[in-house]
Design an enzyme around this catalytic site. Structure first.
Site, PDB file in Angstrom:
ATOM      1  N   CYS A   1       0.863  -1.176   0.000  1.00 32.07           N
ATOM      2  CA  CYS A   1       0.000   0.000   0.000  1.00 32.07           C
ATOM      3  C   CYS A   1       0.902   1.229   0.000  1.00 32.07           C
ATOM      4  O   CYS A   1       2.127   1.112   0.097  1.00 32.07           O
ATOM      5  CB  CYS A   1      -0.940  -0.007   1.206  1.00 32.07           C
TER       6      CYS A   1
ATOM      7  N   CYS B   1      -0.338   4.329   1.735  1.00 35.94           N
ATOM      8  CA  CYS B   1      -0.829   5.328   2.687  1.00 35.94           C
ATOM      9  C   CYS B   1       0.182   5.643   3.785  1.00 35.94           C
ATOM     10  O   CYS B   1       0.218   6.769   4.288  1.00 35.94           O
ATOM     11  CB  CYS B   1      -2.169   4.902   3.280  1.00 35.94           C
TER      12      CYS B   1
ATOM     13  N   LYS C   1     -13.023  -7.687   5.022  1.00 36.92           N
ATOM     14  CA  LYS C   1     -12.784  -6.630   6.004  1.00 36.92           C
ATOM     15  C   LYS C   1     -14.090  -6.377   6.746  1.00 36.92           C
ATOM     16  O   LYS C   1     -15.175  -6.550   6.205  1.00 36.92           O
ATOM     17  CB  LYS C   1     -12.303  -5.349   5.323  1.00 36.92           C
TER      18      LYS C   1
ATOM     19  N   ARG D   1      -4.669   2.621  12.771  1.00 36.53           N
ATOM     20  CA  ARG D   1      -4.199   3.855  12.128  1.00 36.53           C
ATOM     21  C   ARG D   1      -3.121   4.527  12.962  1.00 36.53           C
ATOM     22  O   ARG D   1      -2.218   5.162  12.425  1.00 36.53           O
ATOM     23  CB  ARG D   1      -5.375   4.815  11.887  1.00 36.53           C
TER      24      ARG D   1
END
Length: 205
Positions: free
Chosen positions: A117, A119, A192, A202
């Protein structure tokens, strides 16, 4: 594209991980968060008992995992430098690539899976390349390919794309096969759940 289910039969650890439902440590995967620096083992406040590790300290986690009979880990990288293109994600000397090499050199029996990913690596925190205020799906795919290739070249045994770009599996599979990594499996993030567990994650990543 040729389907290759033999990828999931290449070693005993992998065969045990993907076989029919059976509750055992063979099915467990421990997520580990790798940060830049040295001599770092810092507890993640939102996930008590879980830590950020620098590459030189991740061996402590691997030893604990093996002692508990856990044979697979899923790695997430947290670089200090972030930019619009997430360039540290595919840096061959990036923090995650260092972590992969450290683990595979010292603990070759550990199955290393890596999160694919952007992010954690982009300055804007999105999972792809921005075009104005939207993520450009197709421009993002070549970057994901570079990330996956850098992980596998560092020694990753499996990749796990979590980016949510359309067409990413075809792009990643094609790139791996073209570069001779036909036996590297791709783990699905398809299931998910709407859950409060994402908040603590996060902070961790």
């Amino acid at each position: 594209m040729i389907k290759r289910p033999r990828r999931l039969r290449t070693n005993e650890v992998l065969r045990k991980a993907v076989r029919e439902t059976r509750l055992s440590t063979d099915s467990l995967i421990w997520p580990l968060f790798i940060v830049e620096g040295k001599n770092i083992k810092k507890e993640i406040s939102s996930l008590p008992g879980q830590y950020h590790f620098s590459p030189d300290m991740v061996g402590k986690a691997i030893e604990a995992a093996l002692k508990a009979d856990v044979k697979s880990v899923l790695l997430f990288g947290l670089p200090k430098h972030k930019d619009e293109k997430g360039s540290e994600a595919y840096n061959e000397n990036g923090v995650l690539q260092q972590g992969i090499r450290e683990i595979k050199q010292r603990y070759p029996q550990m199955q290393v899976i890596t999160d694919i990913c952007m992010c954690e690596y982009t300055s804007h925190g999105h999972c792809g390349i921005l075009e104005g205020e939207r993520v450009d799906n197709d421009r993002t795919l070549p970057y994901l390919e570079k990330i996956a290739l850098s992980h596998v070249m560092a020694g990753a045994d499996m990749i796990a794309p979590s980016d949510m770009m359309d067409g990413r599996i075809y792009a990643l599979r094609s790139t791996l096969d073209k570069n001779g990594f036909t036996d590297i499996p791709i783990m699905s993030y398809a299931v998910k759940y709407a859950s409060s567990f994402y908040g603590p994650f996060r902070e961790a990543a």
